[in-house]
Scaffold this motif. Structure first.
Motif, PDB file in Angstrom:
ATOM      1  N   ASP A  92      41.049   6.438 -37.524  1.00  0.00           N
ATOM      2  CA  ASP A  92      40.948   6.018 -38.921  1.00  0.00           C
ATOM      3  C   ASP A  92      40.540   4.553 -38.952  1.00  0.00           C
ATOM      4  O   ASP A  92      41.326   3.688 -38.562  1.00  0.00           O
ATOM      5  N   SER A  94      40.117   2.812 -41.555  1.00  0.00           N
ATOM      6  CA  SER A  94      40.777   2.128 -42.677  1.00  0.00           C
ATOM      7  C   SER A  94      42.115   1.526 -42.278  1.00  0.00           C
ATOM      8  O   SER A  94      42.662   0.707 -43.013  1.00  0.00           O
ATOM      9  N   PRO A 135      39.614  -2.875 -38.699  1.00  0.00           N
ATOM     10  CA  PRO A 135      38.689  -2.535 -39.776  1.00  0.00           C
ATOM     11  C   PRO A 135      37.230  -2.619 -39.327  1.00  0.00           C
ATOM     12  O   PRO A 135      36.901  -3.254 -38.330  1.00  0.00           O
TER      13      PRO A 135
END
Length: 185
Positions: A92, A94, A135
């Protein structure tokens, strides 16, 4: 039986990329719990093991990330496994690098492997463990980022996250999603 899917892309080209942390977590689980030698089934590599007292099947889909649903649907249908006994491990971008997040259900959150699984099984009810790899740096394409490898400054944090992810699966398998969420989110 618990079905544990680690998402990634097959082939040497994708080894050690951010997108393949699911595969790496399963590799750790297989070693930690003395899994059988993987064999081909369900368009995947599969290996049986016991995680604590739970009979488990580790599944590395070989269909590429965006087509992971095919492998998940085949295995779930074959074993007639309720979705609460399924765990999907994926990256992920995010989430910050190294952060783990368990969820009992929910949307794909933009993760294409999860999106295809939700489509294939017709439900958002499958538990998932997301491993933070982000990120995405400014002006980077997200696809290029997840298909890239961790740099030298990130490698230790990524390795520790993969180790913790594999460790956390035993809590999920034996005690359930709520305990896993409480201990690792």
């Amino acid at each position: 039986m618990k079905l544990i899917f680690g998402l990634g892309n097959p082939g040497k080209k994708y080894d050690k990329t951010r997108h393949n942390v699911g595969f790496e977590a399963l590799d750790r689980l297989a070693q930690q719990w003395s899994a059988d030698t993987p064999r081909a089934k369900f368009d995947s590599r599969v290996a049986e093991c016991r995680i604590g007292q739970q009979k488990s099947l580790l599944v590395w889909p070989q269909t590429f990330m965006n087509r992971s649903g095919m492998a998940v649907q085949q295995a779930v249908s074959f074993y007639k496994t309720p979705l609460e006994s399924v765990l999907v491990i994926c990256d992920d971008f995010s989430l910050p690098l190294g952060r783990l997040r368990y969820r009992a259900k929910g949307s794909s959150g933009g993760q294409n492997g999860l999106k295809d699984i939700i489509r294939a099984v017709g439900s958002e009810e499958a538990p998932r463990l997301r491993i933070g790899v982000g990120p995405v740096p400014e002006r980077w394409d997200a696809a290029d980022f997840v298909l890239g490898r961790f740099n030298a400054d990130e490698a230790d944090d990524a390795d520790e996250a993969i180790r913790r992810a594999a460790e956390s699966v035993a809590v999920w398998a034996e005690h359930g999603i709520v305990d896993a969420m409480n201990q690792y989110n």
